[in-house]
Scaffold this active site. Structure first.
Site, short mmCIF file in Angstrom:
data_model
loop_
_atom_site.label_atom_id
_atom_site.label_comp_id
_atom_site.label_asym_id
_atom_site.label_seq_id
_atom_site.Cartn_x
_atom_site.Cartn_y
_atom_site.Cartn_z
CG HIS A 231 -12.86 -26.26 22.41
ND1 HIS A 231 -13.43 -25.03 22.66
CD2 HIS A 231 -13.65 -26.86 21.49
CE1 HIS A 231 -14.53 -24.91 21.95
NE2 HIS A 231 -14.69 -26.00 21.23
CB SER B 196 18.12 -28.70 31.11
OG SER B 196 18.35 -28.33 32.46
CE LYS C 107 12.95 -29.52 30.30
NZ LYS C 107 13.05 -28.46 31.30
CD GLU D 99 10.94 -23.22 24.70
OE1 GLU D 99 11.91 -23.99 24.55
OE2 GLU D 99 10.65 -22.70 25.78
#
Ligand code: ARG
Length: 465
Positions: free
Chosen positions: A163, A284, A290, A297
């Site tokens: 979970h 970024s 970043k 992704e």
């Protein structure tokens, strides 16, 4: 829109007075995508011509001129200066028309005892077979990288989750080897699909076979197939090979997406379990801190194309009566895109996983928090004090609640506090509350103990050798 001045098709236009409407041509033509089959188309045609000569259907000299001419077409396409024509619909007619321009009359004899229906089925099978081979090779490369990661980190402790809540400590190597098992199943699915697809449709002709004395065993062997397909109706109407490829790709994609998702989570500031190398991350333009896991992704996202392709082709096929229907032309773009996506995702995952930096300190700190050894404590009460597991679970639960209230973890509780929950608890229990002892104790076959992980690694290294 009708352009009646346009001549009818040179390949099948005998009974047609006028050419197609421009929109008809646009919906009908497949050359913009099926030109990717040129090498398979020419290979299939050369095998067919050689067989026609061997069986006396064509003269040797015609077959020779055809075979040579086809090689010229091949080199023209490979040189990138081939004038593909939409009016000629597809790769089959483009190649044949060019052959006619090069060698004249014998080109018209190549299509004896053949139809575009068995031709396209053969070309596409050859293409999909190559892709199955490529998937098998790429999966092996990825598995090797994961096995190397597992070997390096056979005893690095990390939290295991259920979970996405800390469950029990596991080892990094164990986690890596879980994916090796998954990708191994994927590889075996491609191997299995490849075996089944390796039958040759060529010679099924339009659907009913042919009256010419062809030798289908000869063309099957020349194209590396195990045998000719046994039924000509099935030969031209079957696309199971593409569906099986897409199904195998879909399951493999799901595995890639799950690993990609873990990389996204693990590389976040909240986890910091791993860092992607510069080669596999982006920055970024506004937030200088970043380091984004874009490749992970995009693997996660692009997988949707593979799943979509599978759904699309299943949908195309599900309502088709035997034998060939033009609907089946829609098989190619889906499979091309799915194969390209899968190969890119496999290559990106392999690169990312081989360059990954693992923060073992973070892994261990995370493994040691979240009461991850609560099960070990309960197991100790069962083993050492003879409690039924349900009672041991209850006692441990009360200790977790106490630690939670105090804002500490289980090993931080004093012996008195432990004893307040159950008098059988002694100093000795602290040894099982450490994460290293916890993982080392999980010696069951396939368990997370470093010894077990090393055994899995050794088994796979043996299989690769
Ligand atoms: N371009 C066609 C396809 O991909 C080739 C077969 C055409 N056959 C036909 N009978 N029109 O399916």
């Amino acid at each position: 829109m009708t352009d009646d001045t346009k001549s009818s098709n040179a390949m099948w236009g005998g009974r047609f007075a006028a050419g197609p409407d421009a929109i008809m041509e646009a919906i009908n033509a497949s050359i913009s995508f099926d030109k990717r089959l040129y090498a398979q188309d020419i290979r299939g045609s050369r095998a067919h011509a050689a067989m026609l000569a061997a069986t006396g259907i064509l003269t040797n000299s015609d077959a020779e001129v055809i075979g040579e001419g086809l090689l010229t077409v091949l080199s023209e396409i490979e040189a990138g200066d081939f004038p593909f024509s939409t009016a000629l619909e597809d790769i089959h007619m483009n190649v044949e028309a060019r052959l006619k321009a090069l060698i004249g009359e014998p080109a018209g004899r190549l299509h004896t005892a053949r139809s575009r229906n068995d031709q396209v089925a053969t070309d596409f099978r050859l293409w999909v077979r190559d892709q199955a081979d490529a998937a098998i090779t790429s999966l092996t490369a990825l598995m090797r990288v994961l096995v190397a990661q597992a070997e390096k980190g056979a005893d690095w402790v990390m939290p295991g989750f259920t979970h996405l809540q800390t469950a029990q400590p596991v080892t990094w190597g164990h986690h890596m080897m879980a994916y090796v098992e998954m990708f191994a199943r994927d590889r075996s699915r491609f191997e299995d699909a490849r075996k089944r697809m390796n039958e040759c449709p060529l010679g099924s002709a339009a659907l009913a076979g042919t009256g010419f004395p062809i030798d289908r065993h000869m063309t099957a062997a020349a194209l590396g197939f195990d045998r000719p397909m046994a039924n000509s109706l099935d030969g031209v109407s079957d696309r199971d090979f593409a569906l099986e490829f897409l199904s195998s790709a879909a399951i493999c994609s799901v595995h890639l997406s799950r690993l990609a998702e873990e990389l996204v989570i693990w590389s976040s500031a909240q986890f910091r379990f791993v860092a992607m190398s510069d080669k596999w991350s982006t920055g970024s333009s506004i937030m200088p801190q970043k380091r984004n896991p874009d490749a992970a992704e995009l693997i996660r996202a692009k997988i949707g194309r593979v799943l979509g392709a599978a759904v699309a082709l299943f949908t195309v096929m599900k309502g088709l009566p035997l034998a060939y229907s033009k609907d089946m032309q829609e098989d190619k773009e889906q499979v091309f895109d799915a194969a390209d996506t899968l190969m890119l995702a496999l290559a990106a995952m392999t690169g990312m996983m081989s360059d990954l930096t693992v923060n073992t300190g973070k892994l261990e700190a995370a493994a040691s928090s979240g009461f991850s050894t609560a099960t070990d404590l309960a197991d100790w009460l069962v083993r050492e004090a003879g409690l039924p597991f349900r009672d041991a679970h209850h006692v441990t639960g009360s200790l977790v609640a106490l630690a939670e209230k105090k804002g500490c973890d289980l090993p931080d509780l004093s012996l008195e506090e432990l004893k307040s929950a159950h008098p059988a608890l002694t100093e000795a229990v602290y040894s099982v509350l450490g994460v290293h002892n916890s993982v080392a104790s999980r010696q069951s076959y396939g368990g997370t103990a470093p010894d077990q992980v090393r055994a899995q690694v050794a088994r796979w290294k043996g299989l690769f050798a």
